[in-house]
Design a protein around this motif. Sequence first.
Motif, PDB file in Angstrom:
ATOM      1  N   ARG A 162      -4.249  -3.753  19.892  1.00 53.76           N
ATOM      2  CA  ARG A 162      -3.210  -2.729  20.093  1.00 53.76           C
ATOM      3  C   ARG A 162      -2.609  -2.311  18.752  1.00 53.76           C
ATOM      4  N   ARG A 163      -2.404  -3.272  17.878  1.00 52.35           N
ATOM      5  CA  ARG A 163      -1.841  -2.968  16.560  1.00 52.35           C
ATOM      6  C   ARG A 163      -2.781  -2.074  15.759  1.00 52.35           C
ATOM      7  N   ASP A 164      -4.078  -2.338  15.859  1.00 46.83           N
ATOM      8  CA  ASP A 164      -5.069  -1.564  15.114  1.00 46.83           C
ATOM      9  C   ASP A 164      -5.104  -0.097  15.537  1.00 46.83           C
ATOM     10  N   LYS A 165      -4.647   0.177  16.749  1.00 47.96           N
ATOM     11  CA  LYS A 165      -4.680   1.548  17.259  1.00 47.96           C
ATOM     12  C   LYS A 165      -3.539   2.410  16.709  1.00 47.96           C
ATOM     13  N   ILE A 166      -2.569   1.787  16.078  1.00 48.21           N
ATOM     14  CA  ILE A 166      -1.490   2.552  15.447  1.00 48.21           C
ATOM     15  C   ILE A 166      -2.070   3.268  14.231  1.00 48.21           C
ATOM     16  N   SER A 167      -1.799   4.552  14.083  1.00 47.28           N
ATOM     17  CA  SER A 167      -2.338   5.298  12.943  1.00 47.28           C
ATOM     18  C   SER A 167      -1.723   4.787  11.641  1.00 47.28           C
ATOM     19  N   ALA A 168      -2.426   5.019  10.540  1.00 44.02           N
ATOM     20  CA  ALA A 168      -1.951   4.557   9.231  1.00 44.02           C
ATOM     21  C   ALA A 168      -0.586   5.163   8.901  1.00 44.02           C
ATOM     22  N   LYS A 169      -0.392   6.420   9.238  1.00 39.53           N
ATOM     23  CA  LYS A 169       0.875   7.091   8.959  1.00 39.53           C
ATOM     24  C   LYS A 169       2.013   6.470   9.772  1.00 39.53           C
ATOM     25  N   GLU A 170       1.753   6.264  11.061  1.00 38.20           N
ATOM     26  CA  GLU A 170       2.766   5.642  11.915  1.00 38.20           C
ATOM     27  C   GLU A 170       3.073   4.216  11.454  1.00 38.20           C
ATOM     28  N   ARG A 171       2.038   3.515  11.025  1.00 40.40           N
ATOM     29  CA  ARG A 171       2.213   2.134  10.591  1.00 40.40           C
ATOM     30  C   ARG A 171       3.181   2.049   9.409  1.00 40.40           C
ATOM     31  N   LEU A 172       3.050   2.979   8.462  1.00 38.91           N
ATOM     32  CA  LEU A 172       3.947   2.985   7.310  1.00 38.91           C
ATOM     33  C   LEU A 172       5.368   3.368   7.717  1.00 38.91           C
ATOM     34  N   THR A 173       5.472   4.337   8.627  1.00 38.63           N
ATOM     35  CA  THR A 173       6.797   4.750   9.124  1.00 38.63           C
ATOM     36  C   THR A 173       7.473   3.600   9.847  1.00 38.63           C
ATOM     37  N   TYR A 174       6.738   2.942  10.736  1.00 42.40           N
ATOM     38  CA  TYR A 174       7.290   1.804  11.476  1.00 42.40           C
ATOM     39  C   TYR A 174       7.645   0.649  10.536  1.00 42.40           C
ATOM     40  N   SER A 175       6.776   0.422   9.539  1.00 39.41           N
ATOM     41  CA  SER A 175       7.027  -0.660   8.585  1.00 39.41           C
ATOM     42  C   SER A 175       8.332  -0.429   7.832  1.00 39.41           C
ATOM     43  N   ASP A 176       8.572   0.814   7.426  1.00 38.29           N
ATOM     44  CA  ASP A 176       9.806   1.117   6.698  1.00 38.29           C
ATOM     45  C   ASP A 176      11.036   0.944   7.589  1.00 38.29           C
ATOM     46  N   LYS A 177      10.889   1.262   8.871  1.00 37.52           N
ATOM     47  CA  LYS A 177      12.000   1.038   9.806  1.00 37.52           C
ATOM     48  C   LYS A 177      12.315  -0.457   9.910  1.00 37.52           C
ATOM     49  N   ILE A 178      11.272  -1.267   9.959  1.00 41.07           N
ATOM     50  CA  ILE A 178      11.445  -2.721  10.036  1.00 41.07           C
ATOM     51  C   ILE A 178      12.110  -3.243   8.768  1.00 41.07           C
ATOM     52  N   GLU A 223       5.840  -3.498   1.368  1.00 42.75           N
ATOM     53  CA  GLU A 223       5.929  -3.018  -0.011  1.00 42.75           C
ATOM     54  C   GLU A 223       7.319  -2.461  -0.331  1.00 42.75           C
ATOM     55  N   THR A 224       7.924  -1.757   0.604  1.00 40.80           N
ATOM     56  CA  THR A 224       9.268  -1.211   0.376  1.00 40.80           C
ATOM     57  C   THR A 224      10.272  -2.334   0.176  1.00 40.80           C
ATOM     58  N   LEU A 225      10.111  -3.421   0.913  1.00 40.23           N
ATOM     59  CA  LEU A 225      10.999  -4.565   0.767  1.00 40.23           C
ATOM     60  C   LEU A 225      10.793  -5.232  -0.591  1.00 40.23           C
ATOM     61  N   GLU A 226       9.541  -5.309  -1.040  1.00 41.87           N
ATOM     62  CA  GLU A 226       9.257  -5.880  -2.358  1.00 41.87           C
ATOM     63  C   GLU A 226       9.985  -5.096  -3.455  1.00 41.87           C
ATOM     64  N   LYS A 227       9.887  -3.777  -3.400  1.00 43.57           N
ATOM     65  CA  LYS A 227      10.537  -2.935  -4.407  1.00 43.57           C
ATOM     66  C   LYS A 227      12.053  -3.104  -4.372  1.00 43.57           C
ATOM     67  N   GLN A 228      12.602  -3.162  -3.160  1.00 46.15           N
ATOM     68  CA  GLN A 228      14.040  -3.328  -3.022  1.00 46.15           C
ATOM     69  C   GLN A 228      14.482  -4.685  -3.543  1.00 46.15           C
ATOM     70  N   GLY A 229      13.689  -5.712  -3.238  1.00 50.19           N
ATOM     71  CA  GLY A 229      13.999  -7.061  -3.683  1.00 50.19           C
ATOM     72  C   GLY A 229      13.977  -7.184  -5.191  1.00 50.19           C
ATOM     73  N   GLU A 230      12.990  -6.543  -5.826  1.00 52.96           N
ATOM     74  CA  GLU A 230      12.890  -6.580  -7.293  1.00 52.96           C
ATOM     75  C   GLU A 230      14.082  -5.882  -7.935  1.00 52.96           C
ATOM     76  N   LYS A 231      14.499  -4.762  -7.342  1.00 53.65           N
ATOM     77  CA  LYS A 231      15.646  -4.018  -7.883  1.00 53.65           C
ATOM     78  C   LYS A 231      16.934  -4.825  -7.823  1.00 53.65           C
ATOM     79  N   THR A 232      17.093  -5.602  -6.757  1.00 55.20           N
ATOM     80  CA  THR A 232      18.347  -6.338  -6.551  1.00 55.20           C
ATOM     81  C   THR A 232      18.290  -7.774  -7.062  1.00 55.20           C
ATOM     82  N   GLY A 233      17.211  -8.116  -7.772  1.00 57.16           N
ATOM     83  CA  GLY A 233      17.145  -9.418  -8.413  1.00 57.16           C
ATOM     84  C   GLY A 233      16.783 -10.586  -7.512  1.00 57.16           C
ATOM     85  N   LYS A 234      16.153 -10.314  -6.381  1.00 57.67           N
ATOM     86  CA  LYS A 234      15.704 -11.406  -5.511  1.00 57.67           C
ATOM     87  C   LYS A 234      14.488 -12.096  -6.140  1.00 57.67           C
ATOM     88  N   ILE A 235      14.365 -13.382  -5.936  1.00 59.31           N
ATOM     89  CA  ILE A 235      13.148 -14.098  -6.315  1.00 59.31           C
ATOM     90  C   ILE A 235      12.183 -13.989  -5.140  1.00 59.31           C
TER      91      ILE A 235
END
Length: 203
Positions: free
Chosen positions: A19-35, A64-76
């Motif tokens: 079921r997860r594989d059926k999500i389109s790549a575009k939707e997957r990125l949109t949903y990932s950013d919401k998460i 990936e968005t969380l990684e970028k945010q974490g690096e900006k705010t000094g998270k290890i």
Amino acid sequence: MLRGREEMKKETRRKAIERRDKISAKERLTYSDKIVNLIVTSEEYEKAKTIMLYKAVGSEVCLETLEKQGEKTGKILAYPYCISKSEMAALSPNCDKAWTKGRYGIPEPLEEMSAFIKPEDIDMIICPCAAFDDKCNRLGMGGGYYDRFLPLCINAHVIAVAFEVQKVSAVPAEEHDIPMEKVFTEKNIYKRSKDSDEKNNIQ
């Protein structure tokens, strides 16, 4: 009985990933950013200094968005590193080049270009997920790495991320399976409680 439970896990995993594989790549990125947006505004994330997450493969939730945010705010930021066929550790890479394809083709930090993070120093762990239920039981890929590693992380808040289509009525969990405190999807935050299982709907 054990064989039957393992077969149930395999079938539940297969269907959820299908079921997860059926999500389109575009939707997957949109949903990932919401998460990710839900995670970074959570109290657990805001208080955490050291966070263990993962590099997505296939149709997994992309962090990936969380990684970028974490690096900006000094998270290890630390990532899983397979020491053997049954054991993993947490490594924090020193630079963008500190990566290789590890066991099962999953990106992992290079040991010589990373710092080992003690399990007890991790404040928050974000686990990948094949399937989950509303009681926050998580079904992984079957290797058991997280189930063996998580008990060592005595100070960490442990959550999972998944898409809503990966939710099942009940994960065939066993005693050694570690439940999550919360599961974040693009539509809901599922929370495990000792007294009751709650779902905070954010639609």
